[in-house]
Design a protein around this motif. Structure first.
Motif, PDB file in Angstrom:
ATOM      1  N   LEU A  71       0.826  -1.197   0.000  1.00 36.70           N
ATOM      2  CA  LEU A  71       0.000   0.000   0.000  1.00 36.70           C
ATOM      3  C   LEU A  71       0.866   1.254   0.000  1.00 36.70           C
ATOM      4  CD1 LEU A  71      -3.020   0.840   0.181  1.00 36.70           C
ATOM      5  CD2 LEU A  71      -2.750   0.870   2.666  1.00 36.70           C
ATOM      6  N   CYS A  72       1.980   1.193   0.699  1.00 40.99           N
ATOM      7  CA  CYS A  72       2.947   2.297   0.754  1.00 40.99           C
ATOM      8  C   CYS A  72       4.333   1.673   0.746  1.00 40.99           C
ATOM      9  CB  CYS A  72       2.714   3.119   2.014  1.00 40.99           C
ATOM     10  SG  CYS A  72       3.970   4.351   2.362  1.00 40.99           S
ATOM     11  N   ALA A  73       5.099   1.883  -0.329  1.00 40.88           N
ATOM     12  CA  ALA A  73       6.348   1.148  -0.508  1.00 40.88           C
ATOM     13  C   ALA A  73       7.489   1.674   0.342  1.00 40.88           C
ATOM     14  CB  ALA A  73       6.757   1.174  -1.977  1.00 40.88           C
ATOM     15  N   ASN A  74       7.698   2.986   0.366  1.00 37.32           N
ATOM     16  CA  ASN A  74       8.852   3.552   1.075  1.00 37.32           C
ATOM     17  C   ASN A  74       8.691   5.072   1.124  1.00 37.32           C
ATOM     18  OD1 ASN A  74      11.228   2.600   2.425  1.00 37.32           O
ATOM     19  ND2 ASN A  74      12.473   3.628   0.876  1.00 37.32           N
ATOM     20  N   GLU A  75       7.680   5.520   1.824  1.00 44.66           N
ATOM     21  CA  GLU A  75       7.315   6.939   1.820  1.00 44.66           C
ATOM     22  C   GLU A  75       8.054   7.702   2.912  1.00 44.66           C
ATOM     23  OE1 GLU A  75       3.369   9.753   2.559  1.00 44.66           O
ATOM     24  OE2 GLU A  75       3.162   7.581   2.374  1.00 44.66           O
ATOM     25  N   GLU A  76       8.718   8.787   2.534  1.00 51.51           N
ATOM     26  CA  GLU A  76       9.349   9.641   3.548  1.00 51.51           C
ATOM     27  C   GLU A  76       8.279  10.531   4.164  1.00 51.51           C
ATOM     28  OE1 GLU A  76      12.659  13.179   4.003  1.00 51.51           O
ATOM     29  OE2 GLU A  76      13.050  11.549   2.587  1.00 51.51           O
ATOM     30  N   ARG A  77       8.194  10.483   5.479  1.00 46.90           N
ATOM     31  CA  ARG A  77       7.236  11.314   6.204  1.00 46.90           C
ATOM     32  C   ARG A  77       7.952  12.176   7.233  1.00 46.90           C
ATOM     33  NH1 ARG A  77       2.183   7.158   7.488  1.00 46.90           N
ATOM     34  NH2 ARG A  77       1.908   6.420   5.344  1.00 46.90           N
ATOM     35  N   GLY A  78       7.300  13.243   7.615  1.00 52.83           N
ATOM     36  CA  GLY A  78       7.831  14.128   8.639  1.00 52.83           C
ATOM     37  C   GLY A  78       8.601  15.307   8.109  1.00 52.83           C
ATOM     38  N   ALA A  79       8.970  15.285   6.819  1.00 53.64           N
ATOM     39  CA  ALA A  79       9.718  16.416   6.250  1.00 53.64           C
ATOM     40  C   ALA A  79       8.872  17.672   6.312  1.00 53.64           C
ATOM     41  CB  ALA A  79      10.117  16.107   4.813  1.00 53.64           C
ATOM     42  N   GLY A  80       9.491  18.754   6.783  1.00 54.40           N
ATOM     43  CA  GLY A  80       8.787  20.028   6.854  1.00 54.40           C
ATOM     44  C   GLY A  80       7.930  20.204   8.083  1.00 54.40           C
ATOM     45  N   GLN A  81       7.928  19.230   8.959  1.00 51.71           N
ATOM     46  CA  GLN A  81       7.150  19.315  10.191  1.00 51.71           C
ATOM     47  C   GLN A  81       8.058  19.246  11.405  1.00 51.71           C
ATOM     48  OE1 GLN A  81       4.170  16.174  10.212  1.00 51.71           O
ATOM     49  NE2 GLN A  81       2.592  17.649   9.647  1.00 51.71           N
ATOM     50  N   MET A  82       7.653  19.889  12.465  1.00 52.40           N
ATOM     51  CA  MET A  82       8.312  19.770  13.770  1.00 52.40           C
ATOM     52  C   MET A  82       9.827  19.971  13.680  1.00 52.40           C
ATOM     53  SD  MET A  82       6.158  16.689  15.608  1.00 52.40           S
ATOM     54  CE  MET A  82       5.973  15.580  14.213  1.00 52.40           C
ATOM     55  N   ASN A  83      10.248  20.947  12.866  1.00 52.30           N
ATOM     56  CA  ASN A  83      11.689  21.211  12.692  1.00 52.30           C
ATOM     57  C   ASN A  83      12.457  19.956  12.287  1.00 52.30           C
ATOM     58  OD1 ASN A  83      11.381  23.896  13.251  1.00 52.30           O
ATOM     59  ND2 ASN A  83      12.283  23.822  15.299  1.00 52.30           N
ATOM     60  N   GLU A  84      11.827  19.138  11.444  1.00 47.89           N
ATOM     61  CA  GLU A  84      12.417  17.891  10.937  1.00 47.89           C
ATOM     62  C   GLU A  84      12.702  16.868  12.046  1.00 47.89           C
ATOM     63  OE1 GLU A  84      12.449  17.764   7.670  1.00 47.89           O
ATOM     64  OE2 GLU A  84      11.951  19.886   7.515  1.00 47.89           O
ATOM     65  N   CYS A  85      12.005  16.986  13.166  1.00 50.93           N
ATOM     66  CA  CYS A  85      12.254  16.067  14.286  1.00 50.93           C
ATOM     67  C   CYS A  85      11.622  14.695  14.101  1.00 50.93           C
ATOM     68  CB  CYS A  85      11.730  16.677  15.587  1.00 50.93           C
ATOM     69  SG  CYS A  85      12.732  18.028  16.218  1.00 50.93           S
ATOM     70  N   SER A  86      10.827  14.522  13.043  1.00 46.68           N
ATOM     71  CA  SER A  86      10.105  13.260  12.883  1.00 46.68           C
ATOM     72  C   SER A  86      10.308  12.652  11.497  1.00 46.68           C
ATOM     73  CB  SER A  86       8.607  13.486  13.141  1.00 46.68           C
ATOM     74  OG  SER A  86       7.910  12.269  13.170  1.00 46.68           O
ATOM     75  N   THR A  87      11.499  12.842  10.925  1.00 48.92           N
ATOM     76  CA  THR A  87      11.776  12.278   9.601  1.00 48.92           C
ATOM     77  C   THR A  87      11.890  10.760   9.694  1.00 48.92           C
ATOM     78  OG1 THR A  87      13.046  14.273   9.139  1.00 48.92           O
ATOM     79  CG2 THR A  87      13.265  12.467   7.587  1.00 48.92           C
ATOM     80  N   ARG A  88      11.184  10.072   8.777  1.00 50.32           N
ATOM     81  CA  ARG A  88      11.176   8.615   8.815  1.00 50.32           C
ATOM     82  C   ARG A  88      10.692   8.069   7.482  1.00 50.32           C
ATOM     83  NH1 ARG A  88       6.763  11.074  10.662  1.00 50.32           N
ATOM     84  NH2 ARG A  88       4.722  10.049  10.639  1.00 50.32           N
ATOM     85  N   LEU A  89      10.943   6.794   7.254  1.00 48.92           N
ATOM     86  CA  LEU A  89      10.423   6.084   6.091  1.00 48.92           C
ATOM     87  C   LEU A  89       9.323   5.146   6.557  1.00 48.92           C
ATOM     88  CD1 LEU A  89      13.789   5.136   4.351  1.00 48.92           C
ATOM     89  CD2 LEU A  89      12.315   7.092   3.844  1.00 48.92           C
ATOM     90  N   VAL A  90       8.199   5.155   5.854  1.00 41.76           N
ATOM     91  CA  VAL A  90       7.057   4.324   6.236  1.00 41.76           C
ATOM     92  C   VAL A  90       6.728   3.374   5.092  1.00 41.76           C
ATOM     93  CG1 VAL A  90       4.633   4.290   6.919  1.00 41.76           C
ATOM     94  CG2 VAL A  90       6.133   6.118   7.741  1.00 41.76           C
ATOM     95  N   ARG A  91       6.582   2.108   5.430  1.00 44.67           N
ATOM     96  CA  ARG A  91       6.174   1.074   4.471  1.00 44.67           C
ATOM     97  C   ARG A  91       4.927   0.392   5.025  1.00 44.67           C
ATOM     98  NH1 ARG A  91      12.121  -1.189   5.453  1.00 44.67           N
ATOM     99  NH2 ARG A  91      13.325   0.317   4.225  1.00 44.67           N
ATOM    100  N   THR A  92       3.785   0.652   4.430  1.00 41.41           N
ATOM    101  CA  THR A  92       2.547   0.008   4.855  1.00 41.41           C
ATOM    102  C   THR A  92       2.266  -1.153   3.917  1.00 41.41           C
ATOM    103  OG1 THR A  92       1.687   2.121   5.659  1.00 41.41           O
ATOM    104  CG2 THR A  92       0.098   0.333   5.346  1.00 41.41           C
ATOM    105  N   PHE A  93       2.204  -2.366   4.453  1.00 40.15           N
ATOM    106  CA  PHE A  93       1.968  -3.536   3.615  1.00 40.15           C
ATOM    107  C   PHE A  93       0.528  -3.550   3.105  1.00 40.15           C
ATOM    108  CE2 PHE A  93       5.053  -6.013   6.615  1.00 40.15           C
ATOM    109  CZ  PHE A  93       6.088  -5.200   6.203  1.00 40.15           C
ATOM    110  N   PHE A  94      -0.397  -3.564   4.041  1.00 40.90           N
ATOM    111  CA  PHE A  94      -1.813  -3.604   3.664  1.00 40.90           C
ATOM    112  C   PHE A  94      -2.679  -3.264   4.871  1.00 40.90           C
ATOM    113  CE2 PHE A  94      -0.540  -7.945   4.774  1.00 40.90           C
ATOM    114  CZ  PHE A  94      -1.459  -8.263   5.767  1.00 40.90           C
TER     115      PHE A  94
END
Length: 263
Positions: free
Chosen positions: A122-145
């Motif tokens: 559903l989500c292969a390798n999405e970078e999340r957190g960019a531009g939020q909270m002074n970049e304190c929550s940058t991460r890669l998210v992979r949602t299988f289903f």
């Protein structure tokens, strides 16, 4: 609950969550299979099962099908997993040293078994957190289903690769469904902090935390150490998950939020 790893895995299935010992997880069970080249292991559970390849090369055999797959590690490469309904016999042959996470839960519904690669998720390798909270929550998210791409499932499941010194699953949130996090660190001697209601656990490589219903949770990783966790939520009834963020901390996600030294 917290499962603390007692050193390297033993060969075979290493149990971490069981329905009998952990009833607060509402039937969800979890363990990691550790194999060396040439090992062959067979499974046939009366449960819905996800076999998530964490590292190494294996051959999956199920329902007359065979697929050989490999994953360098769970930090640098996307997910490879086999998702099967109850009473599906699966054989895993290790072509190299390998680890496979096994998530399972009761589910009487039938659905088509599927070997999933990153492009199938559903989500292969999405970078999340960019531009939020002074970049304190940058991460890669992979949602299988979840139930949007597999209506019959009782799981909402995926992986997070959490950058060193950052937070994830923040602001703290909760839901009525139980959830587990299984951790790895790069380098392996790293650690993180797992918020658990008003408490926190220090988590290390191969540890696990299990959050029963309505326990608030979020994650932090020590500087210098990437944190991986496999997250698995046991969905209830036929409803999709409803997540509630702790209102006191939700303001930090606003685009115009001001932090020190601006305030």
């Amino acid at each position: 609950m917290k499962y603390t790893a007692k050193g390297p895995f033993e060969k075979g299935y290493n149990k971490m969550i069981s329905a009998v010992e952990n009833p607060e997880m509402m039937g969800m069970e979890f363990g990691v299979v550790s194999m060396t080249a040439g090992d062959v292991m067979s499974f046939d559970y009366a449960q819905e099962v996800v076999y998530d390849l964490l590292s190494g090369g294996v051959t999956f055999n199920w329902e007359g099908k065979m697929e050989t797959v490999a994953r360098k590690d769970c930090f640098h490469e996307g997910a490879i997993l086999l998702h099967v309904p109850q009473n599906t016999a699966v054989t895993i042959t290790a072509n190299t040293d390998a680890e496979v996470a096994v998530c399972r839960t009761p589910n009487a519904r039938t659905f088509a078994s599927k070997l999933m690669r990153p492009e199938d998720c559903l989500c292969a390798n999405e970078e999340r957190g960019a531009g939020q909270m002074n970049e304190c929550s940058t991460r890669l998210v992979r949602t299988f289903f979840d139930r949007s791409n597999c209506p019959e499932t009782n799981f909402f499941i995926g992986e997070v690769v959490h950058f060193p010194g950052k937070w994830s699953s923040y602001p703290p949130h909760q839901h009525v469904e139980p959830e587990m996090y299984y951790y790895k660190f790069l380098p392996e001697n790293g650690y993180g902090l797992a918020e658990y209601g008003d408490d926190a656990y220090k988590v290390k490589n191969n540890d696990l935390t299990g959050m029963p219903e309505n326990v608030t949770h979020s994650q932090a990783a020590a500087p210098g150490y990437a944190e991986y966790y496999l997250w698995c939520i046991r969905l209830q009834d036929d409803k999709n998950i409803v997540t509630t963020v702790v209102p006191e901390y939700e303001w930090v996600t606003a685009a115009d939020a001001k932090y020190f030294p601006e305030i």
